[in-house]
Scaffold this active site. Structure first.
Site, PDB file in Angstrom:
ATOM      1  N   SER A 109       0.856  -1.186   0.000  1.00 32.52           N
ATOM      2  CA  SER A 109       0.000   0.000   0.000  1.00 32.52           C
ATOM      3  C   SER A 109       0.891   1.234   0.000  1.00 32.52           C
ATOM      4  O   SER A 109       1.795   1.354   0.819  1.00 32.52           O
ATOM      5  CB  SER A 109      -0.878  -0.015   1.251  1.00 32.52           C
ATOM      6  N   HIS A 113       1.790  12.090   0.020  1.00 29.98           N
ATOM      7  CA  HIS A 113       1.312  13.474   0.131  1.00 29.98           C
ATOM      8  C   HIS A 113       2.515  14.384  -0.114  1.00 29.98           C
ATOM      9  O   HIS A 113       3.538  14.267   0.565  1.00 29.98           O
ATOM     10  CB  HIS A 113       0.727  13.730   1.520  1.00 29.98           C
ATOM     11  N   HIS A 123      -2.095   7.334  -4.725  1.00 30.27           N
ATOM     12  CA  HIS A 123      -2.379   6.144  -3.928  1.00 30.27           C
ATOM     13  C   HIS A 123      -2.268   4.918  -4.827  1.00 30.27           C
ATOM     14  O   HIS A 123      -2.709   4.945  -5.978  1.00 30.27           O
ATOM     15  CB  HIS A 123      -3.801   6.227  -3.361  1.00 30.27           C
ATOM     16  N   THR A 126      -1.957  -2.971  -4.006  1.00 27.96           N
ATOM     17  CA  THR A 126      -2.254  -4.254  -4.658  1.00 27.96           C
ATOM     18  C   THR A 126      -2.050  -5.361  -3.638  1.00 27.96           C
ATOM     19  O   THR A 126      -1.240  -5.243  -2.714  1.00 27.96           O
ATOM     20  CB  THR A 126      -1.387  -4.513  -5.911  1.00 27.96           C
ATOM     21  N   HIS A 186     -20.993  12.814   0.410  1.00 31.25           N
ATOM     22  CA  HIS A 186     -21.438  14.030   1.125  1.00 31.25           C
ATOM     23  C   HIS A 186     -20.844  15.295   0.516  1.00 31.25           C
ATOM     24  O   HIS A 186     -21.338  16.389   0.784  1.00 31.25           O
ATOM     25  CB  HIS A 186     -21.159  13.926   2.629  1.00 31.25           C
ATOM     26  N   GLY A 268      -9.176  -3.901  15.104  1.00 27.25           N
ATOM     27  CA  GLY A 268      -7.898  -4.078  15.793  1.00 27.25           C
ATOM     28  C   GLY A 268      -6.695  -4.320  14.898  1.00 27.25           C
ATOM     29  O   GLY A 268      -5.763  -5.017  15.286  1.00 27.25           O
ATOM     30  N   GLY A 269      -6.679  -3.757  13.696  1.00 29.70           N
ATOM     31  CA  GLY A 269      -5.476  -3.840  12.861  1.00 29.70           C
ATOM     32  C   GLY A 269      -4.373  -2.944  13.406  1.00 29.70           C
ATOM     33  O   GLY A 269      -4.538  -2.296  14.433  1.00 29.70           O
ATOM     34  N   ASN A 270      -3.245  -2.911  12.707  1.00 35.99           N
ATOM     35  CA  ASN A 270      -2.136  -2.047  13.135  1.00 35.99           C
ATOM     36  C   ASN A 270      -2.487  -0.603  12.804  1.00 35.99           C
ATOM     37  O   ASN A 270      -2.481  -0.192  11.642  1.00 35.99           O
ATOM     38  CB  ASN A 270      -0.839  -2.475  12.440  1.00 35.99           C
TER      39      ASN A 270
END
Lengths: 285, 285
Positions: A109, A113, A123, A126, A186, A268-270
């Site tokens: 990932s 920026h 971004h 894969t 939105h 609860g991922g990193n």
């Protein structure tokens, strides 16, 4: 628990994602060397993390590679290889996991920026997933605060060429999927100016792996050229403000709508790796 | 469609929220006059908005009051009075609306993000809802980037006194409810240092209205004193950075977990009014 042993396909995918990470980091450090200003050229710092599985057993982990430089205000290139068992209620929602909750996932990932508001953010993500089924997914999209038609065209042309090398309908499907996915209801606008998005690319491993590699190589080819084109452009305070407000929209999409982000945060991922995508500085005013 | 006619209770609640808005804006403009720096003292700007109901009929609206000043980096004090019919699937989830989707709501919402990192941010929201049932809800919580024990104690003591004037169990219930609600699971920490949160306060209108008024008056009494205590404090660049990172956490809570924000964004509310709560500037690095 015994050590998890990757099979040949899993190992090939993991090896590629780590190699792509190394190539991207090297290319981005070269751009830092070419950057303006008195600040030193940035360099990536790597941080490894481990993941306990929901069963309590070791569940793999990942490596965050983050650089805060003078061209790249903040860029993260994360790789991870995780495995274990999905929680039962979650397993139902995953392709091929309803009867058997075991899974394996490896991926990369990238979110960049940029310091100069004329250089678009980007971004790319894969991944290779294994349940009782096996598939690739991912995509890449360009996120300029101040869109330039030639940049958008070059980015799309490069990904169209990559798609056309692998499937005659890939570009029309994956371009549209990107527009549908990266939309902020939105605000009634897209997050970026487009790219590709694909998922559940099942079937022949070799062909799907080759496409996924091509997506990575395409980003590696086209994005540094777009950065080089604008990284020395002068900019005004007003343009910097436009960029910081655009980053507010970017953060809104990632925190409210992005499926990976909200799922990761709520299960609860990193956290540091998941929120690597958030901008270094953003305005809402 | 005929004009919606407010009954006496609805009119009393709306009138109070608008009066409280005026008192808060006046108190905050006074603080601006006392502020340091060459920038002129800030003043509120008001913007009205209309709301079409889901049925297509007029559905009320609101007024945003926003000030960007030298003490208040960004503060919004929004009032709204809205009515109509909930969408059928949503009506099921609302107290008293399962069999009859008609509703009325009037309320006030305040969020202040402060220029000096030693001055805590604050949030307050109170509202009166009418379906086949009628109730008040709301709360107030203090959100310092650099917590000071005396500020937290004074804020909590003031709201405890307000609670104790109206119900012997109010403070223990509403203090705990605040701690439970304003928690950011993925960071394993609270958004702020506490306050009160209450909802579904049904029954005698006069008593519940009096409590809700007392909550507003308590904020009006205690918060300007805490601002005054710290608004002239010197601060370092490092403390400003701590504040901007804290605002990242604040934005994460509001965009990922806050029920009002996510519901509003996903169902077509007034986006500018809903996102008034987001910080003027935030860091994730």
């Amino acid at each position: 628990m015994t050590e998890y042993t990757l099979d040949a396909e899993q190992l090939a995918a993991q090896t590629w994602f780590q190699s792509l990470r190394d190539q991207l980091c090297a290319a981005f450090e070269t751009l830092e060397d070419e950057g303006d200003g008195d600040a030193p050229a940035g360099r990536f710092e790597r941080t490894a993390w481990d993941r306990p599985d929901s069963t309590g057993a070791p569940g793999g982990g990942g490596v965050m590679s983050v650089m805060k430089g003078r061209v790249f205000e903040k860029v993260g290139v994360n790789t991870s290889t995780v495995f274990g068992e999905f929680a039962p209620e979650f397993a139902k929602s995953i392709n091929g996991a309803d009867a058997d909750p075991r899974f394996f996932a490896t991926g990369i990932s990238l979110v960049a920026h940029m310091a100069n508001p004329h250089v678009p953010a980007v971004h790319m993500n894969t991944r290779f997933l294994v349940t009782t089924k096996r598939w690739f997914g991912g995509g890449a999209d360009l996120n300029p605060a101040l869109p330039v038609a030639a940049d958008t065209a070059d980015f799309k042309t490069a990904f169209k060429a990559a798609c056309d090398r692998h499937g005659s309908d890939y570009y029309s499907r994956f371009d549209r999927w990107c527009d549908e996915y990266f939309f902020v209801p939105h605000r009634n606008r897209h997050r970026g100016v487009g790219g590709i998005f694909y998922d559940h690319l099942e079937g022949a491993f070799a062909a799907n792996f080759a496409f996924t590699q091509d997506v990575g190589r395409t980003l590696l080819g086209v994005y540094p050229e777009i950065v080089r084109r604008h990284m020395h452009d002068p900019f005004t305070d007003a343009e910097r403000i436009v960029q910081l407000r655009y980053r507010g929209l970017y953060a809104e999409f990632n925190l409210v709508y992005d499926r990976g982000t909200t799922f990761g945060l709520k299960t609860g991922g990193n956290v540091e790796a998941i929120l690597m995508s958030l901008p270094p500085l953003a305005r809402w005013d």
